[in-house]
Design a protein around this motif. Structure first.
Motif, PDB file in Angstrom:
ATOM      1  N   ASP A 292     -10.555  24.422   3.025  1.00 48.00           N
ATOM      2  CA  ASP A 292     -11.075  23.244   3.731  1.00 48.00           C
ATOM      3  C   ASP A 292     -12.528  23.538   4.162  1.00 48.00           C
ATOM      4  O   ASP A 292     -12.775  24.522   4.871  1.00 48.00           O
ATOM      5  CB  ASP A 292     -10.195  22.979   4.963  1.00 48.00           C
ATOM      6  N   PRO A 293     -13.502  22.721   3.738  1.00 49.44           N
ATOM      7  CA  PRO A 293     -14.899  22.995   4.100  1.00 49.44           C
ATOM      8  C   PRO A 293     -15.104  23.136   5.610  1.00 49.44           C
ATOM      9  O   PRO A 293     -16.018  23.820   6.053  1.00 49.44           O
ATOM     10  CB  PRO A 293     -15.668  21.772   3.579  1.00 49.44           C
ATOM     11  N   PHE A 294     -14.258  22.527   6.399  1.00 53.13           N
ATOM     12  CA  PHE A 294     -14.425  22.592   7.853  1.00 53.13           C
ATOM     13  C   PHE A 294     -13.913  23.895   8.450  1.00 53.13           C
ATOM     14  O   PHE A 294     -14.153  24.162   9.624  1.00 53.13           O
ATOM     15  CB  PHE A 294     -13.807  21.363   8.521  1.00 53.13           C
ATOM     16  N   THR A 295     -13.241  24.733   7.637  1.00 52.45           N
ATOM     17  CA  THR A 295     -12.896  26.080   8.085  1.00 52.45           C
ATOM     18  C   THR A 295     -14.173  26.811   8.489  1.00 52.45           C
ATOM     19  O   THR A 295     -14.167  27.653   9.383  1.00 52.45           O
ATOM     20  CB  THR A 295     -12.190  26.865   6.947  1.00 52.45           C
ATOM     21  N   LEU A 296     -15.284  26.462   7.824  1.00 51.67           N
ATOM     22  CA  LEU A 296     -16.570  27.110   8.085  1.00 51.67           C
ATOM     23  C   LEU A 296     -17.130  26.750   9.456  1.00 51.67           C
ATOM     24  O   LEU A 296     -18.130  27.309   9.897  1.00 51.67           O
ATOM     25  CB  LEU A 296     -17.576  26.757   6.980  1.00 51.67           C
ATOM     26  N   PHE A 297     -16.486  25.809  10.141  1.00 60.40           N
ATOM     27  CA  PHE A 297     -16.866  25.473  11.523  1.00 60.40           C
ATOM     28  C   PHE A 297     -16.008  26.269  12.519  1.00 60.40           C
ATOM     29  O   PHE A 297     -16.150  26.104  13.717  1.00 60.40           O
ATOM     30  CB  PHE A 297     -16.709  23.969  11.776  1.00 60.40           C
ATOM     31  N   GLY A 298     -15.116  27.108  11.983  1.00 61.04           N
ATOM     32  CA  GLY A 298     -14.253  27.919  12.833  1.00 61.04           C
ATOM     33  C   GLY A 298     -14.858  29.293  13.106  1.00 61.04           C
ATOM     34  O   GLY A 298     -16.001  29.561  12.729  1.00 61.04           O
ATOM     35  N   SER A 299     -14.058  30.157  13.728  1.00 59.76           N
ATOM     36  CA  SER A 299     -14.530  31.506  14.053  1.00 59.76           C
ATOM     37  C   SER A 299     -14.541  32.369  12.794  1.00 59.76           C
ATOM     38  O   SER A 299     -13.886  32.038  11.797  1.00 59.76           O
ATOM     39  CB  SER A 299     -13.600  32.133  15.088  1.00 59.76           C
ATOM     40  N   LYS A 300     -15.263  33.491  12.847  1.00 57.48           N
ATOM     41  CA  LYS A 300     -15.275  34.434  11.732  1.00 57.48           C
ATOM     42  C   LYS A 300     -13.853  34.945  11.463  1.00 57.48           C
ATOM     43  O   LYS A 300     -13.453  35.095  10.307  1.00 57.48           O
ATOM     44  CB  LYS A 300     -16.211  35.605  12.057  1.00 57.48           C
ATOM     45  N   GLU A 301     -13.099  35.183  12.540  1.00 58.04           N
ATOM     46  CA  GLU A 301     -11.714  35.668  12.378  1.00 58.04           C
ATOM     47  C   GLU A 301     -10.900  34.656  11.582  1.00 58.04           C
ATOM     48  O   GLU A 301     -10.104  34.995  10.714  1.00 58.04           O
ATOM     49  CB  GLU A 301     -11.038  35.888  13.743  1.00 58.04           C
ATOM     50  N   ARG A 302     -11.104  33.392  11.887  1.00 57.50           N
ATOM     51  CA  ARG A 302     -10.341  32.337  11.199  1.00 57.50           C
ATOM     52  C   ARG A 302     -10.740  32.254   9.714  1.00 57.50           C
ATOM     53  O   ARG A 302      -9.911  32.073   8.837  1.00 57.50           O
ATOM     54  CB  ARG A 302     -10.574  30.992  11.904  1.00 57.50           C
ATOM     55  N   PHE A 322     -12.730  31.102  -6.507  1.00 58.60           N
ATOM     56  CA  PHE A 322     -12.732  30.671  -5.112  1.00 58.60           C
ATOM     57  C   PHE A 322     -13.794  29.586  -4.909  1.00 58.60           C
ATOM     58  O   PHE A 322     -14.910  29.674  -5.406  1.00 58.60           O
ATOM     59  CB  PHE A 322     -13.027  31.863  -4.193  1.00 58.60           C
ATOM     60  N   ASN A 323     -13.416  28.542  -4.181  1.00 58.89           N
ATOM     61  CA  ASN A 323     -14.337  27.449  -3.888  1.00 58.89           C
ATOM     62  C   ASN A 323     -13.803  26.735  -2.659  1.00 58.89           C
ATOM     63  O   ASN A 323     -12.714  27.049  -2.172  1.00 58.89           O
ATOM     64  CB  ASN A 323     -14.414  26.481  -5.081  1.00 58.89           C
ATOM     65  N   LEU A 324     -14.561  25.767  -2.175  1.00 59.71           N
ATOM     66  CA  LEU A 324     -14.046  24.897  -1.130  1.00 59.71           C
ATOM     67  C   LEU A 324     -13.261  23.782  -1.808  1.00 59.71           C
ATOM     68  O   LEU A 324     -13.371  23.574  -3.012  1.00 59.71           O
ATOM     69  CB  LEU A 324     -15.206  24.310  -0.317  1.00 59.71           C
ATOM     70  N   GLY A 325     -12.479  23.046  -1.021  1.00 56.61           N
ATOM     71  CA  GLY A 325     -11.706  21.941  -1.575  1.00 56.61           C
ATOM     72  C   GLY A 325     -12.525  20.679  -1.774  1.00 56.61           C
ATOM     73  O   GLY A 325     -12.068  19.704  -2.372  1.00 56.61           O
ATOM     74  N   HIS A 326     -13.763  20.668  -1.286  1.00 57.59           N
ATOM     75  CA  HIS A 326     -14.725  19.590  -1.526  1.00 57.59           C
ATOM     76  C   HIS A 326     -16.094  20.144  -1.147  1.00 57.59           C
ATOM     77  O   HIS A 326     -16.202  21.326  -0.814  1.00 57.59           O
ATOM     78  CB  HIS A 326     -14.361  18.338  -0.713  1.00 57.59           C
TER      79      HIS A 326
END
Ligand code: CP3
Length: 354
Positions: A292-302, A322-326
């Protein structure tokens, strides 16, 4: 032509052995990068940027300077094709793409033709120039919208929440939509073949709006035209196979059908589990995705945990890119991307040892 130094992406798409899982990102050249915004303002507009060989080359390479990506993607847009068909593309700030002449009526459709590829010469010039600038660093991906996704914009005249005009045509005058799709399929085939002839080493078909269709309409209006395009593509150039990726956003339920498109790899969004997807497609195709591209708005641990889980879901052996889903969201922090890319490379080695 320079020797290709890093061909891991091409090997993974063909399920040949690799040393680690390759990674690239949809929309990797874009507004989240300050250097992209600087080049874009120099160009004056997004469309000028697409038309300028030198600047399009520059922005294609920008993300590669920051991150250890395993592929470059041509900087352009899927909507250059309907623009070449005479629909009149422009971008309205904050509103996205718009067409001056959408295809709403029978007359509009009957005037539609496969455009002369010369109108898209600037795209093929960009491919040549990027290949030269890459100098064998990583492979270059060419791309097109799918016949159906292009038709969505062509009928609607813009993006849409519900694609009311498109669906009205689909359910009331299906023969008109089929006519558009037939012309689109022929155009996309020629367009991708020209990109391959100019030097694209893999191609991706963005079927971004396939997921708005019902199961029956996917089988009638989307899949057959993907098959038509792929069956007409040049599959080998400069002594190497040219892999084809189909990315149908929201197409997780149709993986088995998408295998029949003839693609070498299927792009997946974040709604499907890669382990189950791999079981469903078997040995027939490789898989690309699907964070999910918005994972990149999470913490490094996440980010670390999600990369780890996605790699474990796909499991051992080649066949995963490996890629993002969009596409990357424009407000993404580039530092987070660097961390994600490095984590993919680092953690994936374990899945490719004997
Ligand atoms: O992936 C890459 O880095 C290559 C470049 C690329 C762009 N668009 C650059 C772009 C690719 C592969 C595309 C494909 C594309 N374009 C798709 C299919 C994939 C997807 O994201 O769903 C679609 C649907 C389009 C149509 C389009 N072009 C939209 C909806 C927009 C966004 C409009 C907005 O203002 O948000 C664009 C513009 C666009 N294409 C930008 C970029 C970098 C942003 C333009 C800018 O600089 O202002």
């Amino acid at each position: 032509m320079a020797v290709l130094h890093n061909d891991i992406f091409l090997r993974a798409l063909l399920k040949q052995p690799v040393e680690y899982t390759p990674v690239w990102l949809m929309r990797q050249a874009g507004r989240y990068l300050p250097e992209y915004r600087a080049t874009r303002s120099k160009a004056g507009s997004f469309l000028n940027l697409c038309h300028d060989t030198q600047l399009a080359t520059e922005v294609t390479l920008q993300p590669l300077e920051r991150f250890k990506l395993d592929a470059a993607i041509l900087f352009s847009d899927i909507l250059t094709v309907p623009d070449a068909m005479g629909l009149g593309l422009h971008f309205v700030e904050g509103e996205g793409p718009k067409f001056v002449h959408p295809l709403r009526h029978e007359d509009d459709v009957s005037r539609l033709r496969v455009p002369a590829m010369d109108k898209l010469r600037y795209v093929f010039e960009a491919v040549k120039s990027i290949r030269q600038a890459l100098n064998g660093r990583v492979p270059l991906i060419g791309f097109s919208g799918s016949p159906f996704t292009l038709a969505c914009y062509m009928v609607e005249g813009s993006g849409s929440r519900d694609f009311r005009y498109l669906k009205t045509m689909m359910y009331s005058r299906s023969e008109l939509l089929h006519q558009i799709l037939t012309i689109n399929a022929e155009t996309v085939t020629q367009y991708l073949n020209e990109q391959i002839a100019a030097g694209a080493q893999a191609v991706q078909i963005f079927d971004t709006w396939g997921g708005i269709l019902s199961d029956a309409c996917f089988a009638e209006f989307d899949l057959p035209y993907l098959q038509q395009v792929i069956s007409g593509l040049i599959r080998e150039a400069q002594g190497r196979q040219v892999p084809v990726v189909v990315f149908t956003k929201g197409g997780g339920l149709w993986l088995e059908k998408l295998v029949q498109s003839g693609a070498d790899a299927l792009g997946t969004d974040w709604t499907i589990n890669l382990q189950q997807a791999r079981q469903r497609v078997g040995h027939k195709v490789a898989l690309q995705g699907n964070m999910d591209p918005f994972t990149l708005f999470g913490s490094k641990e996440r980010i670390y945990d999600d990369v780890k889980r996605l790699l474990a879901d796909y499991g051992h052996g080649s066949g995963h890119v490996f890629n993002l889903g969009h596409g990357i969201n424009q407000y993404t922090d580039p530092e987070q991307i660097k961390y994600m890319v490095d984590t993919v490379h680092h953690l994936s080695v374990a899945y490719h040892s004997n």
